[in-house]
Write a protein that holds these residues in place. Structure first.
Motif, PDB file in Angstrom:
ATOM      1  N   MET A 145      15.349   4.157  32.895  1.00  0.00           N
ATOM      2  CA  MET A 145      15.312   5.209  31.871  1.00  0.00           C
ATOM      3  C   MET A 145      13.922   5.235  31.242  1.00  0.00           C
ATOM      4  O   MET A 145      13.479   4.239  30.707  1.00  0.00           O
ATOM      5  N   ALA A 146      13.224   6.336  31.371  1.00  0.00           N
ATOM      6  CA  ALA A 146      11.859   6.389  30.841  1.00  0.00           C
ATOM      7  C   ALA A 146      11.833   7.202  29.549  1.00  0.00           C
ATOM      8  O   ALA A 146      12.703   8.020  29.298  1.00  0.00           O
ATOM      9  N   GLY A 147      10.830   6.954  28.738  1.00  0.00           N
ATOM     10  CA  GLY A 147      10.586   7.809  27.580  1.00  0.00           C
ATOM     11  C   GLY A 147      11.548   7.646  26.434  1.00  0.00           C
ATOM     12  O   GLY A 147      11.795   8.585  25.694  1.00  0.00           O
ATOM     13  N   LEU A 148      12.099   6.442  26.246  1.00  0.00           N
ATOM     14  CA  LEU A 148      13.014   6.236  25.123  1.00  0.00           C
ATOM     15  C   LEU A 148      12.287   6.077  23.790  1.00  0.00           C
ATOM     16  O   LEU A 148      12.927   6.068  22.749  1.00  0.00           O
ATOM     17  N   GLU A 149      10.996   5.913  23.854  1.00  0.00           N
ATOM     18  CA  GLU A 149      10.175   5.804  22.637  1.00  0.00           C
ATOM     19  C   GLU A 149      10.629   4.642  21.745  1.00  0.00           C
ATOM     20  O   GLU A 149      10.621   4.746  20.525  1.00  0.00           O
ATOM     21  N   LEU A 150      11.014   3.554  22.371  1.00  0.00           N
ATOM     22  CA  LEU A 150      11.427   2.372  21.601  1.00  0.00           C
ATOM     23  C   LEU A 150      10.351   1.283  21.598  1.00  0.00           C
ATOM     24  O   LEU A 150      10.523   0.252  20.950  1.00  0.00           O
ATOM     25  N   SER A 151       9.257   1.532  22.298  1.00  0.00           N
ATOM     26  CA  SER A 151       8.210   0.519  22.381  1.00  0.00           C
ATOM     27  C   SER A 151       7.667   0.188  20.987  1.00  0.00           C
ATOM     28  O   SER A 151       7.308   1.084  20.226  1.00  0.00           O
ATOM     29  N   GLY A 152       7.672  -1.099  20.666  1.00  0.00           N
ATOM     30  CA  GLY A 152       7.159  -1.546  19.384  1.00  0.00           C
ATOM     31  C   GLY A 152       8.146  -1.452  18.236  1.00  0.00           C
ATOM     32  O   GLY A 152       7.890  -1.966  17.136  1.00  0.00           O
ATOM     33  N   LYS A 153       9.287  -0.805  18.452  1.00  0.00           N
ATOM     34  CA  LYS A 153      10.283  -0.679  17.375  1.00  0.00           C
ATOM     35  C   LYS A 153      10.893  -2.048  17.065  1.00  0.00           C
ATOM     36  O   LYS A 153      11.027  -2.908  17.943  1.00  0.00           O
ATOM     37  N   ALA A 154      11.301  -2.219  15.808  1.00  0.00           N
ATOM     38  CA  ALA A 154      11.884  -3.486  15.365  1.00  0.00           C
ATOM     39  C   ALA A 154      13.389  -3.345  15.253  1.00  0.00           C
ATOM     40  O   ALA A 154      13.883  -2.453  14.553  1.00  0.00           O
ATOM     41  N   ALA A 155      14.111  -4.220  15.940  1.00  0.00           N
ATOM     42  CA  ALA A 155      15.569  -4.063  16.042  1.00  0.00           C
ATOM     43  C   ALA A 155      16.304  -5.354  15.691  1.00  0.00           C
ATOM     44  O   ALA A 155      15.833  -6.465  15.972  1.00  0.00           O
ATOM     45  N   PHE A 156      17.494  -5.179  15.124  1.00  0.00           N
ATOM     46  CA  PHE A 156      18.402  -6.281  14.774  1.00  0.00           C
ATOM     47  C   PHE A 156      19.706  -6.033  15.514  1.00  0.00           C
ATOM     48  O   PHE A 156      20.273  -4.938  15.421  1.00  0.00           O
ATOM     49  N   VAL A 157      20.189  -7.031  16.250  1.00  0.00           N
ATOM     50  CA  VAL A 157      21.386  -6.846  17.086  1.00  0.00           C
ATOM     51  C   VAL A 157      22.388  -7.960  16.790  1.00  0.00           C
ATOM     52  O   VAL A 157      22.080  -9.147  16.979  1.00  0.00           O
ATOM     53  N   THR A 158      23.602  -7.597  16.357  1.00  0.00           N
ATOM     54  CA  THR A 158      24.644  -8.613  16.180  1.00  0.00           C
ATOM     55  C   THR A 158      25.442  -8.762  17.482  1.00  0.00           C
ATOM     56  O   THR A 158      25.442  -7.879  18.332  1.00  0.00           O
ATOM     57  N   GLY A 159      26.131  -9.896  17.604  1.00  0.00           N
ATOM     58  CA  GLY A 159      26.863 -10.168  18.844  1.00  0.00           C
ATOM     59  C   GLY A 159      25.910 -10.387  20.007  1.00  0.00           C
ATOM     60  O   GLY A 159      26.272 -10.195  21.169  1.00  0.00           O
ATOM     61  N   ALA A 160      24.699 -10.840  19.688  1.00  0.00           N
ATOM     62  CA  ALA A 160      23.615 -10.895  20.669  1.00  0.00           C
ATOM     63  C   ALA A 160      23.789 -11.979  21.725  1.00  0.00           C
ATOM     64  O   ALA A 160      23.079 -11.980  22.731  1.00  0.00           O
ATOM     65  N   ALA A 161      24.730 -12.901  21.500  1.00  0.00           N
ATOM     66  CA  ALA A 161      24.841 -14.048  22.413  1.00  0.00           C
ATOM     67  C   ALA A 161      25.685 -13.768  23.646  1.00  0.00           C
ATOM     68  O   ALA A 161      25.777 -14.610  24.536  1.00  0.00           O
ATOM     69  N   SER A 162      26.330 -12.606  23.712  1.00  0.00           N
ATOM     70  CA  SER A 162      27.274 -12.391  24.818  1.00  0.00           C
ATOM     71  C   SER A 162      27.450 -10.910  25.124  1.00  0.00           C
ATOM     72  O   SER A 162      27.134 -10.044  24.294  1.00  0.00           O
TER      73      SER A 162
END
Ligand code: NAI
Length: 248
Positions: free
Chosen positions: A1-18
């Motif tokens: 998937m190209a062009g999502l414009e997420l490069s450099g964005k800062a993200a927080f993800v819960t449930g990240a271990a699985s």
């Protein structure tokens, strides 16, 4: 998937271990985002997402504890310098017909899935507002749309998640903060691995696409909602179910 414009964005993800959370972490990293995870099963790094995901710090904590969620979001912002994307994947299920559920079993599911979503949304909106906007993605379920045998606590909690996303979207839209939900169908993750084969087969047969979904396929839909490509999408619930639950 190209062009999502997420490069450099800062993200927080819960449930990240699985499962789906780990897949979201891996896809965000592929797109060049910077990520901090959160999970009660945190061992310091996200697993299951390939070598790049293991580079992500996962804060240990419990989404049912509002103070732990708020502190982790603050820590993520401090570490990343800003916060623009929050994806809340932590969740549990505990199936039984409703008359066999005791208070503790009901509460554990609702506290994790619905109260946990409330804790994340409440703490995240002011942080995203401070950046001039951002995207929050919650994880519901097709069971939250149609209910399901043995799923009363889970389905009720996920219906609540959908209503929470819509209400928060109405309230935070003026600040450029979007809030959406995805409603996955049966997805092959550790959560579904122990379900009886008959349930698995029923879900497969219900899917218009004739197969069960994978965590990465839900992650791709989540990335769309997290990204500026969905900049005019808020308060929606996107089914990601291969056509398991059409008509809702
Ligand atoms: P999973 O069991 O693989 O991952 C869930 C993660 O959430 C685990 O790492 C677990 O440690 C974490 N977690 C659970 N309770 C927590 C708590 N109180 N505090 C912090 N972390 C906690 O499950 P999966 O399949 O990846 O599920 C992710 C989300 O997707 C959940 O919200 C689930 O309800 C939802 N979902 C899953 C579907 C499926 O078929 N797998 C279908 C529809 C929705």
């Amino acid at each position: 998937m190209a062009g999502l414009e997420l490069s450099g964005k800062a993200a927080f993800v819960t449930g990240a271990a699985s499962g789906i959370g780990a897949a979201v972490v891996a896809r965000l990293l592929e797109e060049g985002a910077r990520v901090v995870g959160f999970d009660r099963a945190a061992s310091g790094a996200a697993s299951g997402g390939g070598s790049s995901a293991s580079a992500v710090r996962v804060i240990a904590g419990d989404v049912t504890k509002s103070a732990e969620v708020a502190a982790a979001l603050q820590a993520a912002r401090a570490e990343l310098g800003r916060l623009e994307v929050v994806v809340h994947c932590a969740g549990v299920t505990d199936d039984a017909v409703v008359w066999k559920l005791d208070d503790a079993r009901w509460r554990r599911v609702v506290e994790t899935n619905l109260d946990g979503s409330f804790h994340v949304v409440r703490a995240a909106i002011p942080l995203l507002r401070a950046e001039g906007g951002g995207s929050i993605v919650l994880i519901a379920s097709i069971l939250g749309l149609r209910g399901g045998f043995g799923s009363s606590s889970y389905a009720a909690s996920k219906a609540g998640v959908i209503a929470l996303a819509k209400s928060a979207a109405a309230e935070a839209g003026a600040f450029g903060v979007r809030v959406n939900a995805v409603a996955p169908g049966y997805i092959q993750t550790p959560m579904t691995a122990s379900l009886p084969p008959a349930i698995t087969e029923m879900a497969r047969q219900a899917a218009a696409l004739g197969r069960l979904g994978e965590a990465g396929e839900v992650a791709d839909a989540i990335l769309f909602l997290a990204s500026p490509l969905s900049r005019y999408v808020t308060g929606t619930c996107l089914r990601v179910d291969g056509g398991q639950c059409m008509g809702y």
